[in-house]
Design a protein around this motif. Structure first.
Motif, short mmCIF file in Angstrom:
data_model
loop_
_atom_site.label_atom_id
_atom_site.label_comp_id
_atom_site.label_asym_id
_atom_site.label_seq_id
_atom_site.Cartn_x
_atom_site.Cartn_y
_atom_site.Cartn_z
N UNK A 143 26.37 150.10 -104.22
CA UNK A 143 27.13 149.61 -105.38
C UNK A 143 28.08 148.48 -105.01
N UNK A 144 28.24 148.21 -103.73
CA UNK A 144 29.04 147.05 -103.31
C UNK A 144 28.22 145.76 -103.34
N UNK A 145 26.92 145.86 -103.51
CA UNK A 145 26.04 144.69 -103.47
C UNK A 145 26.26 143.66 -104.58
N UNK A 146 26.77 144.01 -105.76
CA UNK A 146 26.99 142.97 -106.78
C UNK A 146 27.91 141.82 -106.35
N UNK A 147 28.63 141.99 -105.28
CA UNK A 147 29.45 140.88 -104.78
C UNK A 147 28.55 139.74 -104.30
N UNK A 148 27.34 140.05 -103.86
CA UNK A 148 26.43 139.03 -103.33
C UNK A 148 26.01 138.02 -104.41
N UNK A 149 25.51 138.46 -105.59
CA UNK A 149 25.19 137.46 -106.62
C UNK A 149 26.43 136.68 -107.08
N UNK A 150 27.58 137.32 -107.09
CA UNK A 150 28.81 136.62 -107.47
C UNK A 150 29.13 135.52 -106.45
N UNK A 151 28.90 135.79 -105.17
CA UNK A 151 29.12 134.77 -104.15
C UNK A 151 28.08 133.65 -104.26
N UNK A 152 26.82 133.99 -104.55
CA UNK A 152 25.80 132.95 -104.72
C UNK A 152 26.11 132.06 -105.92
N UNK A 153 26.62 132.64 -106.98
CA UNK A 153 27.04 131.86 -108.14
C UNK A 153 28.16 130.90 -107.73
N UNK A 154 29.11 131.40 -106.99
CA UNK A 154 30.23 130.58 -106.53
C UNK A 154 29.75 129.44 -105.64
N UNK A 155 28.83 129.73 -104.74
CA UNK A 155 28.28 128.72 -103.84
C UNK A 155 27.58 127.63 -104.66
N UNK A 156 26.81 128.02 -105.66
CA UNK A 156 26.11 127.06 -106.51
C UNK A 156 27.12 126.11 -107.19
N UNK A 157 28.17 126.66 -107.76
CA UNK A 157 29.19 125.86 -108.44
C UNK A 157 29.90 124.95 -107.44
N UNK A 158 30.25 125.51 -106.29
CA UNK A 158 30.94 124.72 -105.27
C UNK A 158 30.08 123.57 -104.77
N UNK A 159 28.81 123.85 -104.53
CA UNK A 159 27.93 122.80 -104.01
C UNK A 159 27.68 121.72 -105.05
N UNK A 160 27.57 122.06 -106.32
CA UNK A 160 27.44 121.05 -107.37
C UNK A 160 28.67 120.14 -107.37
N UNK A 161 29.84 120.73 -107.24
CA UNK A 161 31.08 119.97 -107.22
C UNK A 161 31.13 119.04 -106.01
N UNK A 162 30.74 119.55 -104.85
CA UNK A 162 30.77 118.74 -103.64
C UNK A 162 29.73 117.62 -103.68
N UNK A 163 28.58 117.88 -104.28
CA UNK A 163 27.57 116.84 -104.42
C UNK A 163 28.08 115.74 -105.36
N UNK A 164 28.71 116.14 -106.47
CA UNK A 164 29.27 115.14 -107.39
C UNK A 164 30.32 114.28 -106.70
N UNK A 165 31.12 114.91 -105.84
CA UNK A 165 32.21 114.17 -105.19
C UNK A 165 31.74 113.34 -103.99
#
Length: 185
Positions: A143-165
């Motif tokens: 039940x601690x595993x849902x943190x993993x998709x939340x981190x992948x979502x965060x990585x996706x958002x962060x990488x989009x921001x870094x690519x734009x910049x």
């Protein structure tokens, strides 16, 4: 051992609260693009943690028959927290708990960032793995595993921001550097 467990769990909670409250972006930052990903991580972490604790208290589904796994889990938590704070310290003023680009932001590609694009998330995942193992309950670990998709979502958002910049500079960095696990992923 009970006191050590409480200290480690308490340090984890306080550590993450401090990171979240004290290391946020501010109005001087040129781009804020968190898309509520920090809230999602906190929601997943709190719900998963509450469920894991309830499951641990109410069910007997041990991963191991000895208390060694509990100690190994606590040590992984300590290692993960120390790694996370080392990464944050190495990034310095560029680190924010939410996704943001600081004024005069530069792309860090040395130190931990030479091997991983997101070492802070690797450290957080290691800490959560340690937490799950310290509870020594299969279902609690799951039940601690849902943190993993939340981190992948965060990585996706962060990488989009870094690519734009950073554009091509970040794309080149992505090609030569793994995201979370050195030499693997």
């Amino acid at each position: 051992m009970a006191v050590f467990s409480i200290v480690v769990y308490g340090l984890f909670a306080v550590s993450e609260i401090l990171i979240s409250r004290l290391l946020r972006s501010n109005t001087a930052d040129t781009q804020q693009a968190d898309a509520r990903s920090l809230r999602l991580i906190w929601l997943m972490a709190l719900v998963s943690l509450a469920a894991a604790i309830i499951i641990t208290v109410t069910t007997q589904l041990p991963i191991a028959a000895t208390p060694v796994l509990h100690t190994v889990g606590l040590m992984l938590m300590v290692l993960g927290m120390a790694f996370r704070w080392s990464v944050i310290w190495s990034l310095g003023r560029l680190f924010t708990a939410d996704v943001a680009i600081r004024q005069s932001h530069t792309l860090k590609t040395d130190g931990f960032y030479r091997y991983l694009r997101h070492p802070s998330y690797t450290a957080l995942a290691l800490t959560f793995l340690g937490l799950g193992l310290s509870l020594n309950n299969w279902l609690a670990l799951l039940v601690l595993l849902p943190i993993i998709p939340a981190l992948f979502n965060r990585i996706r958002i962060e990488e989009q921001t870094l690519i734009r910049h950073f554009g091509q500079l970040y794309l080149d960095y992505m090609r030569r550097t793994k995201a979370l696990i050195p030499f693997v992923y």
